[in-house]
Design a protein around this motif. Structure first.
Motif, PDB file in Angstrom:
ATOM      1  N   GLU A 265       0.838  -1.202   0.000  1.00  0.00           N
ATOM      2  CA  GLU A 265       0.000   0.000   0.000  1.00  0.00           C
ATOM      3  C   GLU A 265       0.879   1.260   0.000  1.00  0.00           C
ATOM      4  O   GLU A 265       0.649   2.198  -0.766  1.00  0.00           O
ATOM      5  N   TYR A 266       1.889   1.277   0.848  1.00  0.00           N
ATOM      6  CA  TYR A 266       2.842   2.387   0.934  1.00  0.00           C
ATOM      7  C   TYR A 266       3.592   2.551  -0.394  1.00  0.00           C
ATOM      8  O   TYR A 266       3.720   3.661  -0.926  1.00  0.00           O
ATOM      9  N   ALA A 267       4.073   1.454  -0.949  1.00  0.00           N
ATOM     10  CA  ALA A 267       4.840   1.481  -2.192  1.00  0.00           C
ATOM     11  C   ALA A 267       4.027   2.062  -3.344  1.00  0.00           C
ATOM     12  O   ALA A 267       4.524   2.876  -4.126  1.00  0.00           O
ATOM     13  N   ARG A 268       2.781   1.661  -3.449  1.00  0.00           N
ATOM     14  CA  ARG A 268       1.933   2.160  -4.541  1.00  0.00           C
ATOM     15  C   ARG A 268       1.798   3.683  -4.489  1.00  0.00           C
ATOM     16  O   ARG A 268       1.720   4.339  -5.529  1.00  0.00           O
ATOM     17  N   LEU A 269       1.785   4.255  -3.304  1.00  0.00           N
ATOM     18  CA  LEU A 269       1.717   5.714  -3.181  1.00  0.00           C
ATOM     19  C   LEU A 269       2.949   6.372  -3.775  1.00  0.00           C
ATOM     20  O   LEU A 269       2.861   7.396  -4.464  1.00  0.00           O
ATOM     21  N   TRP A 270       4.121   5.810  -3.510  1.00  0.00           N
ATOM     22  CA  TRP A 270       5.371   6.444  -3.929  1.00  0.00           C
ATOM     23  C   TRP A 270       5.597   6.391  -5.426  1.00  0.00           C
ATOM     24  O   TRP A 270       6.293   7.262  -5.969  1.00  0.00           O
ATOM     25  N   ILE A 271       5.045   5.430  -6.119  1.00  0.00           N
ATOM     26  CA  ILE A 271       5.257   5.365  -7.571  1.00  0.00           C
ATOM     27  C   ILE A 271       4.757   6.649  -8.223  1.00  0.00           C
ATOM     28  O   ILE A 271       5.484   7.299  -8.988  1.00  0.00           O
TER      29      ILE A 271
ATOM     30  N   THR B 142      11.542   8.941 -12.630  1.00  0.00           N
ATOM     31  CA  THR B 142      10.998   7.801 -13.355  1.00  0.00           C
ATOM     32  C   THR B 142      11.042   6.623 -12.405  1.00  0.00           C
ATOM     33  O   THR B 142      12.131   6.207 -11.995  1.00  0.00           O
ATOM     34  N   HIS B 143       9.885   6.113 -12.020  1.00  0.00           N
ATOM     35  CA  HIS B 143       9.842   4.976 -11.105  1.00  0.00           C
ATOM     36  C   HIS B 143       9.833   3.696 -11.923  1.00  0.00           C
ATOM     37  O   HIS B 143       9.043   3.557 -12.846  1.00  0.00           O
ATOM     38  N   HIS B 144      10.734   2.789 -11.593  1.00  0.00           N
ATOM     39  CA  HIS B 144      10.842   1.520 -12.304  1.00  0.00           C
ATOM     40  C   HIS B 144      10.108   0.399 -11.575  1.00  0.00           C
ATOM     41  O   HIS B 144      10.102  -0.733 -12.039  1.00  0.00           O
ATOM     42  N   GLY B 145       9.500   0.728 -10.440  1.00  0.00           N
ATOM     43  CA  GLY B 145       8.679  -0.231  -9.731  1.00  0.00           C
ATOM     44  C   GLY B 145       9.271  -0.694  -8.420  1.00  0.00           C
ATOM     45  O   GLY B 145      10.441  -0.480  -8.122  1.00  0.00           O
ATOM     46  N   TYR B 146       8.400  -1.327  -7.654  1.00  0.00           N
ATOM     47  CA  TYR B 146       8.771  -2.030  -6.438  1.00  0.00           C
ATOM     48  C   TYR B 146       8.722  -3.507  -6.756  1.00  0.00           C
ATOM     49  O   TYR B 146       7.902  -3.953  -7.560  1.00  0.00           O
ATOM     50  N   PHE B 147       9.574  -4.265  -6.121  1.00  0.00           N
ATOM     51  CA  PHE B 147       9.648  -5.698  -6.338  1.00  0.00           C
ATOM     52  C   PHE B 147       9.489  -6.357  -4.977  1.00  0.00           C
ATOM     53  O   PHE B 147      10.327  -6.180  -4.092  1.00  0.00           O
ATOM     54  N   LEU B 148       8.370  -7.071  -4.821  1.00  0.00           N
ATOM     55  CA  LEU B 148       7.989  -7.637  -3.535  1.00  0.00           C
ATOM     56  C   LEU B 148       8.330  -9.127  -3.473  1.00  0.00           C
ATOM     57  O   LEU B 148       8.481  -9.781  -4.506  1.00  0.00           O
TER      58      LEU B 148
END
Length: 101
Positions: A20-26, A35-41
Motif C-alpha cells: 500500500e505504501y509502495a503504490r503511493l510512492w510510484i 521515473t519509477h521503475h517499480g517495487y519488487f515484492l
C-alpha cells in the motif's frame, strides 16, 4: 542519470501494508520529476526483502526531490502511513548509473 536502488527488510507479516505504501510512492516520484521503475515484492525465496528502483536526471535533481518531498503534503501522508503500519524494519539506499545503448 542516477538510479536509486532501495533494499528493504520488511516485517514478513506486513507485506500487504508495505505494498500500500509502495503504490503511493510510484506516482509521487513520477509527479516530482523522477521515473519509477517499480517495487519488487517477495514472491519466492526470502519473504521479507523488497526492492525499489527509480531514476532522476542527476543527483542534484534527486536531492531537489528529497527537499520537496519533505514539504509535500502527499509525501508526508505516505510517510505517516508507514509510521502507523511499521512494515519496514530497515532499508539501504544506493545510487547507480545505468549503462544504456
Amino acid at each position: 542519470m542516477i538510479t536509486c536502488h532501495v533494499r528493504y527488510v520488511l516485517d514478513p507479516y506486513k507485506v500487504a501494508e508495505f505494498e500500500e505504501y509502495a503504490r503511493l510512492w510510484i506516482s509521487l516520484v513520477t509527479r516530482m520529476g523522477g521515473t519509477h521503475h517499480g517495487y519488487f515484492l517477495p514472491a519466492e525465496g526470502a519473504n521479507n526483502i523488497a526492492l525499489a528502483l527509480f531514476s532522476f536526471p542527476s543527483l542534484a535533481a534527486y536531492e531537489d526531490y528529497r527537499r520537496r518531498a519533505a514539504a509535500d503534503p502527499d509525501c508526508q501522508a505516505a510517510f505517516a502511513l508507514e509510521a502507523r503500519n511499521r512494515s519496514i524494519l530497515s532499508y539501504e539506499r544506493s545510487f547507480m548509473r545505468p549503462v544504456l545503448e
